[in-house]
Structures are given as structure tokens and as C-alpha cells.
Design an enzyme around this catalytic site. Structure first.
Site, PDB file in Angstrom:
ATOM      1  N   HIS A  33       0.858  -1.192   0.000  1.00 17.92           N
ATOM      2  CA  HIS A  33       0.000   0.000   0.000  1.00 17.92           C
ATOM      3  C   HIS A  33       0.891   1.237   0.000  1.00 17.92           C
ATOM      4  O   HIS A  33       1.998   1.226   0.530  1.00 17.92           O
ATOM      5  CB  HIS A  33      -0.871  -0.036   1.258  1.00 17.92           C
ATOM      6  CG  HIS A  33      -1.980   0.959   1.297  1.00 17.92           C
ATOM      7  ND1 HIS A  33      -1.783   2.275   1.636  1.00 17.92           N
ATOM      8  CD2 HIS A  33      -3.307   0.822   1.057  1.00 17.92           C
ATOM      9  CE1 HIS A  33      -2.948   2.911   1.613  1.00 17.92           C
ATOM     10  NE2 HIS A  33      -3.891   2.057   1.262  1.00 17.92           N
ATOM     11  N   ASP A  42       2.212  -4.757   7.801  1.00 21.70           N
ATOM     12  CA  ASP A  42       0.952  -4.053   7.566  1.00 21.70           C
ATOM     13  C   ASP A  42      -0.156  -5.102   7.651  1.00 21.70           C
ATOM     14  O   ASP A  42      -0.340  -5.908   6.737  1.00 21.70           O
ATOM     15  CB  ASP A  42       0.982  -3.394   6.185  1.00 21.70           C
ATOM     16  CG  ASP A  42      -0.350  -2.763   5.801  1.00 21.70           C
ATOM     17  OD1 ASP A  42      -1.321  -2.874   6.569  1.00 21.70           O
ATOM     18  OD2 ASP A  42      -0.424  -2.176   4.697  1.00 21.70           O
ATOM     19  N   GLN A  46      -5.383  -5.669   6.442  1.00 21.94           N
ATOM     20  CA  GLN A  46      -6.315  -6.573   5.781  1.00 21.94           C
ATOM     21  C   GLN A  46      -6.330  -7.963   6.411  1.00 21.94           C
ATOM     22  O   GLN A  46      -7.031  -8.847   5.913  1.00 21.94           O
ATOM     23  CB  GLN A  46      -5.974  -6.679   4.293  1.00 21.94           C
ATOM     24  CG  GLN A  46      -6.006  -5.372   3.527  1.00 21.94           C
ATOM     25  CD  GLN A  46      -7.404  -4.772   3.416  1.00 21.94           C
ATOM     26  OE1 GLN A  46      -8.408  -5.438   3.649  1.00 21.94           O
ATOM     27  NE2 GLN A  46      -7.469  -3.496   3.068  1.00 21.94           N
ATOM     28  N   LYS A 104     -11.343  -0.670   9.497  1.00 24.40           N
ATOM     29  CA  LYS A 104     -11.457  -1.881   8.692  1.00 24.40           C
ATOM     30  C   LYS A 104     -11.899  -3.086   9.521  1.00 24.40           C
ATOM     31  O   LYS A 104     -12.146  -4.164   8.976  1.00 24.40           O
ATOM     32  CB  LYS A 104     -10.122  -2.189   8.001  1.00 24.40           C
ATOM     33  CG  LYS A 104      -9.689  -1.127   6.994  1.00 24.40           C
ATOM     34  CD  LYS A 104      -8.407  -1.529   6.289  1.00 24.40           C
ATOM     35  CE  LYS A 104      -7.811  -0.387   5.495  1.00 24.40           C
ATOM     36  NZ  LYS A 104      -8.636   0.045   4.366  1.00 24.40           N
ATOM     37  N   CYS A 136      -4.680   2.516  -3.899  1.00 22.81           N
ATOM     38  CA  CYS A 136      -3.434   2.914  -3.213  1.00 22.81           C
ATOM     39  C   CYS A 136      -2.324   1.903  -3.462  1.00 22.81           C
ATOM     40  O   CYS A 136      -1.528   1.595  -2.562  1.00 22.81           O
ATOM     41  CB  CYS A 136      -3.666   3.103  -1.723  1.00 22.81           C
ATOM     42  SG  CYS A 136      -4.744   4.496  -1.319  1.00 22.81           S
TER      43      CYS A 136
END
Length: 448
Positions: A157, A234, A237, A260, A403
Site C-alpha cells: 500500500h 501491515d 487486511q 477496517k 493505493c
């Protein structure tokens, strides 16, 4: 094509008149198998889903961008502002004490949710982007020097790329990018080959927001630690969709965003190993992050306070805590298992659409995709598809570069469409999406 489509879209309602469906909350919540799915069972908790958009029942498939919020989160926010709104850590009166307790309880909930060994390893930030910037400007500027290497993947991202570009410009560090393998997954063999004594940091996603692939974080961390490098994960997700155990992963840093994971916007968190956080200088200066302030110098609080300058997002943190309570009551393993089923159903259903190109790995016994698909349909712009689906069918998907412009350029496209699901989605949502997508493809092909 987009200009032509824009003119045609204005007359969609005349071209394709339809009867209004009954509100979804009045429709039977029974899956094809005859048993209520997790999606059917949880949908009543999300009031935003029970509405019509452009004359059709809303089908929300943009969860990788942001998730919807259950009533329990909305109620927690309302209760804070209505009952005990006050600043934290600074007052001895009842409202401040209660707000402080609830704020710190939310930190404890985050720590338990990702299995951190200590709640002081959790730093609240505005979002995952700020969490990555915190690491970049505090740890990065203090530890990187000319010719040091930071390894990333081409699928990161922008929030995991741009901060390190800025730090590299200031320190002389070098960024290296891992490309994709033949299955359109970041090539782990290439990453392993890149690791050397010059590697100081590896920055990787846990789950790709475009490719739907899941990376073997434990293996990456093990390889990086062998050469003395740190790892930043990261997990935006992954944390909302599966069990994430930071002690098991052994990552040095991990970031995620509340919005999220069914929580409010405006808050995220950084997990960092205690000894690393304690060695890092402040990111922002001001109140709350200090120990003592003199006219010529200041001393700083221990983490996490050192990195939480000023009045924090108190209500948002409490809302995040409520979201974690909600997810935990369902069970993250149950959410993951259900979403694996949805992921396969989504992928297989999309494969039936003519001239479609789905990005990322094909699911198999050894390769699992998460419940999202980025795709393009030959000679139809993804924004035209997304607009048609919204205006004609009430189906919300994403279009653009998500992104992830370097990844799109690597794949030879400027943009893609993306449908992303969460546990409150159902197979019927996927069916509605596929029907709408086929309608869009037929419409745009008729204009050629």
C-alpha cells in the site's frame, strides 16, 4: 468510453425500469443450504446495510476500503459522548476517571486481540498510516544510514511505501522491491535472496488489498532476524479477518486500522516490541508524552504515552474496544472459516464473467485467497463498471488503483475494479453482484 458511459448512465432508469425490492430486513435470511450463514446471522447488527440505494437493496462490497459498524459500536460511541465525555489521564473527577478507565481498557482489548504480551506495546494512532509514519520518523531516522537497505514488495500500500521513500531521501538508505512470482504473489524466494547484512528493515503486508494473497510472515520474520533486520507488518487486511498472534509472528512492528475491523474511523494502532519502543525518540511533541518540561529541555514518558501527544481519540478508542468485543464474541476463527468459503465462491463466480481478468493467485489446496477480488473486464473501464453497478443495482464496489499504483504499473494496468467482502456478506450478495456485473458488461458491450 467514459464520456459515452456518463451520458448513458443518466438514462439508466429509463432504459431499465425495475420494481422496488422489499426492504432486506423483511426478507427471509436463509442461505441456499437451508441453514443460516454467519452473514445472515450478523446482518441485523449492521443498520446501514438495511437500506435501498438508487432503488435497489444495498449490496456493500467495499469492505477492504472500510467496514461497516455494528450497533454495539454505535452505542458505545453514543454512551461515551452522552454519559462520560471527558479528557483522559488528566483529571481526578468521576467523568475523567471513567473515560481514562475505558480508554485504557480499549488498549488492553487490542493487546489481547493480537496476543501482545503487554498492553504498553500498543500505541494508539490516527490510523495505520500514522503508525507506519511513526516508525519511519522515529525508528527510521534514528537507525538508518547511507547504503542501509529497506526491503518492500511491489504490492505494498502507498502508506507502506511513501514514508520510507521520505526517510530514504533523508538518510541515504536504499529501498529494494520484491516482484511477483508466476502465481502473482510477492516472490518469497526473491525476498530471501535480497536479505543481507545491509538489510535493516523488511516492510510487508500480511494480506494484499489487491491480490488477495496471504504472505508467510513467520518465514519472512525468521529470515530477516537471521541477518539482524527488523520487520514491520501491515496487518490492515488481516487483523479484521483472521487470528493474528504477534508473539507467534515475532514481528517487531505491526499496524492496523480500526475502521477496517468494524470500529470507528480516526484511530488505529501500532504494536511494537517493548525494547524497541523504549529505544525510540518521540514522534510528536506536546502534552501527555512528557515526563518533565523545563524551559531549555524536556524528558519523555515511557511508551506508549511517549508516542501519544495531546488529547487522543478517546471515543474512537472506546468504539474500537467495542468492535473488538463484537468480533471476539463471534470468534475470529469462525469469521476466517466463513470468509474462506465466501472467497472461493466469489472467485469461482467471477470466473464465469466473459473476458474477465482476476488479479492474484488462483485458489488451490495450497493457495488460499481472502474474500476479495480485483479485476478488469476487457475494453471496459473499471470506473464505468463501478458507476453502473451503483446506479443501476445498488452494488458498492471499488474502482481505481487502490493505493497500489506500483503494483498496477507492474501488472500493466492503470486501474482495476475490486469487490471485497466481510463476514456480514452472504453468497446472495455475491450472486447479486455477478448478476449486476453481467448486466454492466452487456450494456457497455452494446455501446461498441
Amino acid at each position: 468510453m467514459m464520456e459515452v458511459a456518463a451520458k448513458q448512465i443518466a438514462s439508466f432508469k429509463l432504459l431499465n425500469p425495475k420494481t422496488t425490492s422489499p426492504p432486506p430486513h423483511r426478507r427471509p435470511s436463509i442461505s441456499i443450504s437451508g441453514a443460516a450463514s454467519l452473514g445472515h446471522l450478523t446482518r441485523p447488527d449492521f443498520p446501514i446495510l438495511h437500506q435501498e440505494v438508487n432503488g435497489s437493496k444495498l449490496v456493500y462490497l467495499d469492505n477492504a476500503a472500510t467496514s461497516q459498524k455494528p450497533n454495539s459500536v454505535l452505542n458505545a460511541l453514543q454512551e461515551y459522548y452522552a454519559s462520560y465525555n471527558s479528557n483522559v489521564h488528566r483529571g481526578i473527577h468521576y467523568l475523567s476517571a471513567r473515560a481514562t478507565d475505558e480508554y485504557e481498557l480499549a488498549r488492553n482489548k487490542v493487546a489481547a486481540f493480537i496476543n501482545a504480551s503487554n498492553s504498553r506495546q500498543i500505541v494508539f494512532t490516527r490510523n495505520a498510516t500514522e503508525a507506519i509514519n511513526l516508525v519511519a520518523y522515529s525508528w527510521g531516522l534514528s537507525n538508518l544510514k547511507p547504503l542501509d537497505e529497506v526491503i518492500l514488495t511491489i504490492a505494498e500500500h502507498h502508506s507502506a511505501i511513501v514514508p520510507w521513500q521520505l526517510v530514504a531521501q533523508k538518510t541515504g538508505a536504499i529501498l529494494k522491491f520484491v516482484i511477483l512470482d508466476q502465481d502473482e504473489i510477492p516472490d518469497m524466494n526473491k525476498l530471501s535472496e535480497m536479505l543481507s547484512k545491509n538489510t535493516k528493515l523488511v516492510v510487508v503486508h500480511h494480506v494484499s488489498n489487491m491480490l488477495a494473497s496471504v504472505l508467510p510472515i513467520e518465514e519472512i520474520v525468521l529470515g530477516a532476524h537471521k541477518v539482524g533486520a527488523k520487520v514491520l507488518v501491515d496487518a490492515c487486511q488481516s487483523v479484521p479477518h483472521m487470528l493474528v498472534d504477534v508473539q507467534g509472528l515475532d514481528a517487531d512492528f505491526l499496524v492496523a486500522s480500526s475502521h477496517k475491523m468494524c470500529g470507528p474511523t480516526g484511530i488505529g494502532f501500532l504494536y511494537g516490541k517493548s525494547e524497541i519502543l523504549s529505544s525510540m525518540p518521540p514522534f510528536l511533541g506536546g502534552g501527555e508524552m512528557i515526563s518533565e518540561v523545563y524551559v531549555d529541555h524536556s524528558t519523555y514518558a515511557e511508551p506508549p504515552s511517549r508516542f501519544e501527544a495531546g488529547t487522543p481519540a478517546i471515543g474512537e478508542a472506546i468504539g474500537l474496544g467495542a468492535a473488538i468485543d463484537y468480533l471476539s464474541r463471534i470468534g475470529m476463527q469462525k469469521i476466517h472459516d466463513y470468509e474462506v468459503e465466501l472467497a472461493n465462491y466469489l472467485y469461482e463466480s467471477l470466473c464465469s464473467v466473459p473476458n474477465i481478468r482476476i488479479y492474484g493467485p488462483r485458489p488451490s489446496e495450497n493457495v488460499h485467497r481472502v474474500a476479495l477480488c480485483s479485476f478488469n473486464v476487457e475494453k471496459i473501464h473499471p470506473t464505468d463498471i463501478a458507476t453502473f453497478l451503483d446506479q443501476q443495482h445498488g452494488v458498492a464496489i471499488r474502482s481505481g488503483h487502490h493505493c497500489a499504483q506500483p503494483l498496477h504499473r507492474y501488472l500493466g494496468v492503470s486501474a482495476s475494479a475490486r469487490a471485497s467482502l466481510h463476514f456480514y456478506n452472504t453468497k446472495e450478495d455475491v450472486d447479486d453482484f455477478i448478476q449486476a456485473l453481467n448486466d454492466a458488461v452487456s450494456f457497455f458491450n452494446s455501446l461498441k
